[in-house]
Scaffold this active site. Structure first.
Site, PDB file in Angstrom:
ATOM      1  N   GLY A  73       0.823  -1.194   0.000  1.00 39.27           N
ATOM      2  CA  GLY A  73       0.000   0.000   0.000  1.00 39.27           C
ATOM      3  C   GLY A  73       0.857   1.244   0.000  1.00 39.27           C
ATOM      4  N   GLY A 122       0.097  -5.046   0.701  1.00 44.90           N
ATOM      5  CA  GLY A 122      -1.159  -4.852  -0.013  1.00 44.90           C
ATOM      6  C   GLY A 122      -1.205  -5.535  -1.364  1.00 44.90           C
ATOM      7  N   GLU A 145       5.769  -6.691   7.606  1.00 37.33           N
ATOM      8  CA  GLU A 145       5.193  -5.677   8.505  1.00 37.33           C
ATOM      9  C   GLU A 145       5.762  -5.676   9.921  1.00 37.33           C
ATOM     10  OE1 GLU A 145       2.400  -6.182   5.119  1.00 37.33           O
ATOM     11  OE2 GLU A 145       3.485  -7.570   6.413  1.00 37.33           O
ATOM     12  N   ASP A 153      -1.558  -7.709   7.349  1.00 36.28           N
ATOM     13  CA  ASP A 153      -3.000  -7.496   7.320  1.00 36.28           C
ATOM     14  C   ASP A 153      -3.560  -7.873   5.953  1.00 36.28           C
ATOM     15  OD1 ASP A 153      -1.728  -5.268   6.157  1.00 36.28           O
ATOM     16  OD2 ASP A 153      -3.350  -3.915   6.690  1.00 36.28           O
TER      17      ASP A 153
END
Length: 383
Positions: A73, A122, A145, A153
């Site tokens: 992302g 992402g 992460e 996530d």
């Protein structure tokens, strides 16, 4: 004849090619390694919904322009706002992204993701939930992460938890980089196709006039092979990975690895310990809990839980590791974050459970997922 649509004359961050019954969506920010902006997520959402409603569309192909599929992302705006206390900017961005992940996971038509390059964060959420994931010798997968004060996530607690034995814990906790052969071996990819064969594969897929997964799989399989794993690949170490990453707690996982390091002179074990010790202790504990619980839950429940956690993380009410990770890796680039708490033993189970609670803010609500009629499309490759 393929048609390419434009987005109101702007520089298109998503290109669209229409060929018969097939729609190809191309992530088009090559200089940013196709990092997903809010605009890209919004446009992909529009395209996926429109294609699902269009009976003429049978197949979706998703790929990246340049040397990356998608490096994650585009979260710089998220973090800059979080530093100023405006955490809801990030929450809105991630809400939109998680809903897109859910739509992909429950999509009624096959999605073929061409993972010819970097697939991180992402980028994994935009592809791994789809029915077909085609890796190549240029693929590099990672969920890095925990080294940034975050946690994997975009539904990772769902798809990582479904990898063989404890491989999902290993990949999620360490942020280990996996190549295309390893992605296929562990189930993150459904097929492996040499990059020089991709143009021919895409030509054949462009002729598809069916949504039958078996027919599409048969086409991809004609161009596929099972590549040889590197000698040092963690996929050769499934037994020791399961032994070391199956214990109940993070403390036990590291202790088991350290015991193995005493018994064996193994560079892989040493480097794995170092990866864990450099990561945020809070992030490690959150990640382990999410993957373990995700194994027993559906993709929607996983995304709702992840959304709660990420909102707490962005608010910085319990700790500010996300801002420290952002500083150390993306701003000052000293790669020397000072985590707080600094040690695993300073973080209790109750501390971790707080991240799963509802947010105490009158304007906040749980992630609201759209009604969907299809079961999740993610499946582990069977070799």
């Amino acid at each position: 004849m393929a048609q390419t649509s434009s987005n109101n004359g702007r520089t298109d961050q998503i290109l669209v090619e229409e060929t018969g019954s097939v729609r190809t969506f191309i992530l088009n920010r090559p200089k940013q390694l196709n990092a997903l902006s809010f605009q890209m997520i919004s446009r992909l959402s529009e395209l996926f919904y429109a294609s699902e409603e269009d009976s003429n569309v049978k197949l979706i192909i998703l790929k990246g322009h340049g040397r990356a599929f998608c490096a994650g992302g585009d979260v710089s705006l998220v973090f800059h706002n979080a530093r100023k206390g405006n955490w809801k900017v990030g929450a809105n961005y991630l809400q939109k992204e998680y809903i897109l992940n859910y739509v992909m996971a429950t999509y009624s038509k096959p999605q073929v993701s061409i993972l010819n390059g970097i697939v991180m964060g992402g980028g994994a959420g935009a592809s791994i939930h789809g029915r077909f994931r085609v890796a190549t010798e240029k693929s590099v997968f990672s969920m890095p992460e925990t080294a940034m004060g975050l946690f994997p996530d975009v539904g990772a607690s769902y798809f990582l938890s479904r990898l063989p034995e404890s491989f999902g814990e290993y990949a999620g906790l360490t942020g280990a980089r996996l190549d295309g052969a390893e992605m296929l071996a562990c189930g993150l990819a459904t097929h492996f196709v040499s990059s020089d064969k991709l143009p021919l594969l895409e030509q054949e897929l462009a002729k598809v006039d069916t949504s039958d997964p078996d027919a599409i799989s048969a086409i991809i399989s004609r161009f596929s092979n099972i590549p040889k794993l590197k000698e040092e690949s963690p996929c050769h170490r499934m037994k020791i990975i399961d032994h070391c990453f199956s214990p109940r707690s993070m403390e036990e996982i590291i202790s088991t690895l350290e015991s193995e390091a005493l018994d064996k002179k193994d560079g892989w074990i040493s480097s794995t310990i170092q990866l864990l010790k450099k990561a945020s202790p809070t992030s490690l504990k959150i990640t382990l809990k999410l993957i373990r619980e995700g194994r027993l839950q559906g993709v929607g429940s996983c995304l709702v839980r992840e959304y709660r956690v990420i909102c707490h993380v962005l608010r910085g009410e319990f700790n500010r590791d996300i801002l420290e990770g952002f500083r150390a890796i993306l701003i000052d680039k000293d790669r020397n974050p000072k985590w707080e708490p600094s040690r695993l033993e300073l973080i209790s189970d109750d501390d971790v459970d707080r991240y799963l609670s509802e947010i105490d803010d009158e304007d906040w609500e749980d992630l609201k997922l759209p009604p969907r009629s299809n079961l999740p499309s993610y499946a582990i490759a069977k070799l």
